[in-house]
Design a protein around this motif. Structure first.
Motif, short mmCIF file in Angstrom:
data_model
loop_
_atom_site.label_atom_id
_atom_site.label_comp_id
_atom_site.label_asym_id
_atom_site.label_seq_id
_atom_site.Cartn_x
_atom_site.Cartn_y
_atom_site.Cartn_z
N GLU A 113 109.96 -30.07 -11.24
CA GLU A 113 111.40 -29.80 -11.13
C GLU A 113 111.83 -29.60 -9.68
OE1 GLU A 113 113.83 -29.68 -13.58
OE2 GLU A 113 112.30 -30.53 -14.89
N GLY A 114 111.34 -30.47 -8.80
CA GLY A 114 111.76 -30.41 -7.40
C GLY A 114 111.37 -29.14 -6.69
N GLY A 115 110.29 -28.51 -7.14
CA GLY A 115 109.82 -27.28 -6.51
C GLY A 115 110.47 -26.02 -7.03
N ARG A 116 111.26 -26.13 -8.10
CA ARG A 116 111.96 -24.97 -8.65
C ARG A 116 111.01 -23.82 -8.94
NH1 ARG A 116 115.11 -25.96 -14.16
NH2 ARG A 116 116.64 -26.88 -12.73
N TYR A 117 109.81 -24.13 -9.42
CA TYR A 117 108.89 -23.09 -9.88
C TYR A 117 107.75 -22.80 -8.90
CZ TYR A 117 111.26 -23.99 -14.31
OH TYR A 117 112.21 -24.16 -15.29
N ASP A 118 107.86 -23.28 -7.67
CA ASP A 118 106.76 -23.12 -6.71
C ASP A 118 106.38 -21.66 -6.50
OD1 ASP A 118 106.78 -25.84 -6.44
OD2 ASP A 118 107.37 -25.88 -4.33
N SER A 119 107.36 -20.76 -6.57
CA SER A 119 107.09 -19.34 -6.34
C SER A 119 106.14 -18.76 -7.37
CB SER A 119 108.40 -18.55 -6.36
OG SER A 119 109.05 -18.70 -7.62
N LEU A 120 105.99 -19.39 -8.52
CA LEU A 120 105.09 -18.88 -9.55
C LEU A 120 103.63 -19.07 -9.16
CD1 LEU A 120 106.94 -20.12 -12.76
CD2 LEU A 120 107.20 -17.95 -11.53
N ASP A 121 103.36 -19.90 -8.16
CA ASP A 121 101.99 -20.06 -7.65
C ASP A 121 101.63 -19.00 -6.62
OD1 ASP A 121 101.25 -22.49 -9.04
OD2 ASP A 121 102.59 -23.58 -7.69
N ALA A 122 102.59 -18.17 -6.22
CA ALA A 122 102.34 -17.17 -5.18
C ALA A 122 101.22 -16.22 -5.59
CB ALA A 122 103.61 -16.39 -4.87
N VAL A 123 100.36 -15.93 -4.64
CA VAL A 123 99.23 -15.01 -4.87
C VAL A 123 99.72 -13.58 -4.65
CG1 VAL A 123 96.96 -14.33 -4.02
CG2 VAL A 123 97.57 -16.76 -4.17
N GLY A 124 99.40 -12.69 -5.59
CA GLY A 124 99.83 -11.31 -5.44
C GLY A 124 99.68 -10.52 -6.72
N GLU A 125 100.23 -9.33 -6.72
CA GLU A 125 100.09 -8.39 -7.83
C GLU A 125 101.20 -8.62 -8.85
OE1 GLU A 125 97.72 -6.38 -8.47
OE2 GLU A 125 96.64 -6.04 -6.60
N TRP A 126 101.06 -9.68 -9.62
CA TRP A 126 102.00 -9.94 -10.70
C TRP A 126 101.86 -8.86 -11.78
CZ3 TRP A 126 105.67 -13.77 -10.79
CH2 TRP A 126 105.56 -14.77 -9.82
N LYS A 127 102.97 -8.53 -12.42
CA LYS A 127 102.92 -7.58 -13.54
C LYS A 127 102.03 -8.15 -14.65
CE LYS A 127 106.02 -4.42 -12.26
NZ LYS A 127 105.71 -2.98 -12.13
N THR A 128 101.25 -7.28 -15.28
CA THR A 128 100.29 -7.71 -16.30
C THR A 128 100.64 -7.16 -17.66
OG1 THR A 128 98.82 -5.84 -15.84
CG2 THR A 128 98.42 -7.87 -14.60
#
Length: 223
Positions: A113-128
């Protein structure tokens, strides 16, 4: 192999949609109400659904930056990663998921989707979401597309989502299903062992109505 369709209570999307309808967009013209044609994993919540579920009705709250920094960075990068929580898919992959989705881009579906969801690949402390060794993956499918199959992976013990980029070699395939008839809710039981702490559940949902593949990362905490 699971072939039975299960149903459960709908997630809070309907309530959220009513709230969102009354929230002014304050100039954010890129935002749109969630489309009615798609779906996502709502338990354990996918990254995109979880951000929308927690903040969709409160997206102007500056507390998001401190309380949920991974959703905050997603919101800053592209609000529609959260707003269109149900649209993360690729078409015409023809089953070559590994070939279509490069390492490091699994949670965005390969920069779809043209990079719309790229931020979901970010490394970090996602809520679990807390889970046991045996847990259930719940797909909410708004348009009742059904499924040709699901492939469900879990990261290997020793992988750290807070510091490492997700690659195919970090995953163990723990469940492959058969087909599911069209339904709003589909539940898939998953069994795994030997994991502790923060892991990623990576679900591929192959929808039945078209060659349409959904790629969904859910962050979990094995107790």
């Amino acid at each position: 192999m699971h072939t039975k369709n299960d149903t459960a209570g709908h997630p809070r999307w309907a309530t959220r949609a009513l709230v969102l309808a009354s929230v002014p967009l304050l100039g954010l013209t890129a935002l749109a109400a969630p489309a009615s044609a798609h779906g996502s994993i709502v338990d354990p919540a996918s990254r995109n659904y979880g951000c929308w579920d927690r903040w969709g009705a409160d997206h102007q709250n500056p507390d998001m930056a401190q309380e949920d920094p991974m959703c905050w960075q997603a919101w800053q990068d592209n609000p529609n990663a959260m707003w269109n929580w149900n649209g993360l898919f690729r078409e015409n992959v023809a089953g070559d998921h590994r070939g279509a989705i490069p390492d490091g881009t699994l949670c965005s579906g390969g920069n779809t989707e043209g990079g719309r969801y790229d931020s979901l690949d970010a490394v970090g402390e996602w809520k679990t979401t807390p889970v046991d060794d045996d847990f259930t993956v719940h797909l909410y499918d708004q348009a009742s597309h059904g499924a040709d199959y699901f492939q469900i992976y879990v990261t290997e013990e020793g992988f750290d989502p807070a510091t490492q980029e997700l690659s195919w070699d970090d995953l163990e395939l723990v469940e492959v299903t058969g087909s599911y008839a069209p339904a709003n809710d589909i539940l898939v039981d998953v069994s795994t062992t030997g994991r502790t702490g923060h892991h990623v559940v990576f679900t591929i949902w192959q929808a039945s109505h078209l060659d349409q593949s959904y790629y969904l990362c859910s962050d979990v905490d094995f107790g």
